[in-house]
Scaffold this motif. Structure first.
Motif, short mmCIF file in Angstrom:
data_model
loop_
_atom_site.label_atom_id
_atom_site.label_comp_id
_atom_site.label_asym_id
_atom_site.label_seq_id
_atom_site.Cartn_x
_atom_site.Cartn_y
_atom_site.Cartn_z
N ALA A 96 -9.46 3.30 -1.39
CA ALA A 96 -9.51 4.49 -2.24
C ALA A 96 -8.32 5.41 -1.93
CB ALA A 96 -10.83 5.23 -2.04
N ALA A 97 -7.99 5.53 -0.64
CA ALA A 97 -6.87 6.40 -0.26
C ALA A 97 -5.55 5.81 -0.77
CB ALA A 97 -6.83 6.57 1.25
N VAL A 98 -5.43 4.49 -0.73
CA VAL A 98 -4.20 3.85 -1.22
C VAL A 98 -4.07 4.08 -2.73
CG1 VAL A 98 -3.10 1.61 -1.64
CG2 VAL A 98 -4.10 2.12 0.60
N ARG A 99 -5.16 3.88 -3.45
CA ARG A 99 -5.10 4.03 -4.92
C ARG A 99 -4.88 5.48 -5.32
NH1 ARG A 99 -9.51 -0.08 -5.09
NH2 ARG A 99 -8.41 -2.04 -5.52
N ALA A 100 -5.33 6.41 -4.48
CA ALA A 100 -5.20 7.83 -4.83
C ALA A 100 -3.74 8.28 -4.92
CB ALA A 100 -5.95 8.68 -3.80
N ALA A 108 0.83 -1.22 0.00
CA ALA A 108 0.00 0.00 0.00
C ALA A 108 0.86 1.26 0.00
CB ALA A 108 -0.93 -0.01 1.22
N ALA A 109 2.06 1.16 0.53
CA ALA A 109 2.98 2.31 0.58
C ALA A 109 4.29 1.86 -0.03
CB ALA A 109 3.19 2.75 2.03
N PRO A 139 3.92 0.75 -8.23
CA PRO A 139 2.57 1.30 -8.03
C PRO A 139 2.02 0.90 -6.67
CG PRO A 139 2.47 -0.67 -9.39
CD PRO A 139 3.94 -0.40 -9.14
N PRO A 140 1.20 1.75 -6.04
CA PRO A 140 0.53 1.29 -4.81
C PRO A 140 -0.47 0.20 -5.17
CG PRO A 140 -0.30 3.46 -5.47
CD PRO A 140 0.82 3.12 -6.43
#
Ligand SMILES: Cc1ncc(COP(=O)(O)O)c(C=O)c1O
Length: 387
Positions: A379-383, A313-314, A320-321
């Motif tokens: 959603a926050a991870v993909r953003a 995720a990070a 890519p995340p």
């Protein structure tokens, strides 16, 4: 800063070898003809498109291997996991042989993703569906299955107990069991399920720039791992990659089976965050394939999966995340563990020239648990992508 190495167990499968032939018995389970049929059917479903294959150069540099390809199943048919390919395909095959789909009831036991696939298939093709879940399946997973109109029933005990309840209830009512695991006398449907999974493997193999040297595969009953191993063997023969299975320490039935040289159950509550891998008994069909073409199995603690979810995720610079659920990362976590242990690394033939393939088999199929482990929602991870 290097992270703390986590404990693991490794079992080598003494019976496996790259020169073992692909037998007639194995070809009756999974075959090129069966794969062509599955591709034709699944390729015609609304919304079909191959899932992405990400190249993780940052992570491969950190681990000390040449490349890591990550097949990301989070977007599969909007269901969030590769399981969309298996259960729904088996439902399609049952209904193709039925006179009146509306008179058919399909059923299964599930820890979440398989039941979602069966319920989705039943809704898509117009039959009734009853899904059995065991005590530890989350309310979120239950709701996701019920959203497809299935009757979802909770049973006492663990996953293997719920398999037996589903089988007995189906027998009493004349329903069709669509199980992702096989047992004596029940082989046809799980064969179709695994044949559906091979579509994922073929997409990945077709997209790779060069054949992998190693494939790390998380295993529950082993159906997914067997499907990938089967296609690898048929495609590359004696040049096939090393096949390494990975499981939660609390449900390490493949480690036990490779140690004993025969299908060997493990018991207990099988409690792990890796819900999709919480299986204490191997699928006999998967065993028929992996006994010859599965080289090793590793058992890992839950902490290894949670850590890998956060790491994806990070990500490292350049990667890519990725949104990867609890059951998606065991393969990658096993690679990480093996690279930190010289004996395991040598036993598995891992090094700077290794080209690794892994399957990120689910996204945030339990969004609340994902948020709890990763600290942010999907959603926050993909953003972060492109940001
Ligand atoms: C996300 C995910 N990955 C892997 C698996 C393992 O598949 P199998 O039980 O065929 O070994 C499962 C099974 O439910 C799963 O849900």
């Amino acid at each position: 800063m290097p992270e703390r190495a986590l404990p693991f167990r490794l079992a080598l499968n003494a019976e496996a070898s790259r020169t073992a032939p692909w037998s007639a018995e194995q070809d009756a389970i999974l075959s090129d003809k069966g794969l062509a049929a599955a591709r034709a059917v699944i390729g015609g479903w609304p919304g079909y498109r191959p899932t992405p294959l990400a190249s993780l150069s940052g992570l491969s540099a950190a681990f000390g291997v040449r490349s890591i390809a990550y097949k990301d199943e989070a977007s599969r048919f909007g269901l969030g996991s590769f399981k969309a390919l298996g259960g729904a395909y088996a439902v399609a095959r049952i209904l193709a042989a039925a006179d009146d789909p509306a008179a058919v009831t399909v059923t299964c036991a599930t820890d979440g993703n398989h039941g979602r696939s069966v319920a989705w298939g039943a809704a898509m093709f117009g039959c009734r569906c009853v899904i059995f879940i065991h005590a530890a399946v989350s309310e979120g997973r239950k709701a996701a299955i019920a959203a497809f109109g299935a009757d979802v029933r909770r049973t006492p005990g663990n996953y293997d107990d719920s398999v037996r309840v589903a089988a007995a209830t189906a027998k009493a009512n004349g329903w069709h069991v669509v199980s992702d695991t096989s047992y004596p006398g029940y082989m046809t449907v799980p064969k179709d399920v695994m044949q559906g999974y091979e579509v994922m493997a073929s997409e990945a193999f077709d997209a790779l720039p060069a054949p992998p040297t190693h494939i790390f595969l998380q295993a529950g009953v082993g159906g997914m791992a067997a499907a990938v191993a089967a296609l690898a063997k048929r495609r590359w023969g004696p040049a096939r990659p090393a096949i390494v299975l990975s499981e939660p320490e609390a449900a390490a039935c493949w480690v036990a089976s490779f140690e004993q040289g025969a299908p060997t159950p493990v018991t207990g509550d099988l409690d792990t965050i890796m819900a999709g891998l919480a299986c204490g008994e191997v699928s006999l069909l998967a065993w028929s394939i992996l006994k010859d073409h599965g080289d090793a199995a590793m058992a890992l603690p839950d902490a290894a999966a949670a850590r890998m979810m956060r790491r994806l995720a990070a990500p490292a610079r350049g990667d890519p995340p990725l949104v990867a659920g609890e059951s998606a990362v065991a393969g990658l976590a096993a690679l990480e563990a093996a690279m930190t242990a010289p004996d395991a690394k040598a036993a598995l033939g891992l090094g700077p020239a290794s080209r690794i393939l892994v399957f990120g088999t689910e996204g945030d199929t339990d969004p609340a648990l994902y948020r709890e482990i990763v600290g942010r929602d999907a959603a926050a991870v993909r953003a972060q992508a492109g940001g």
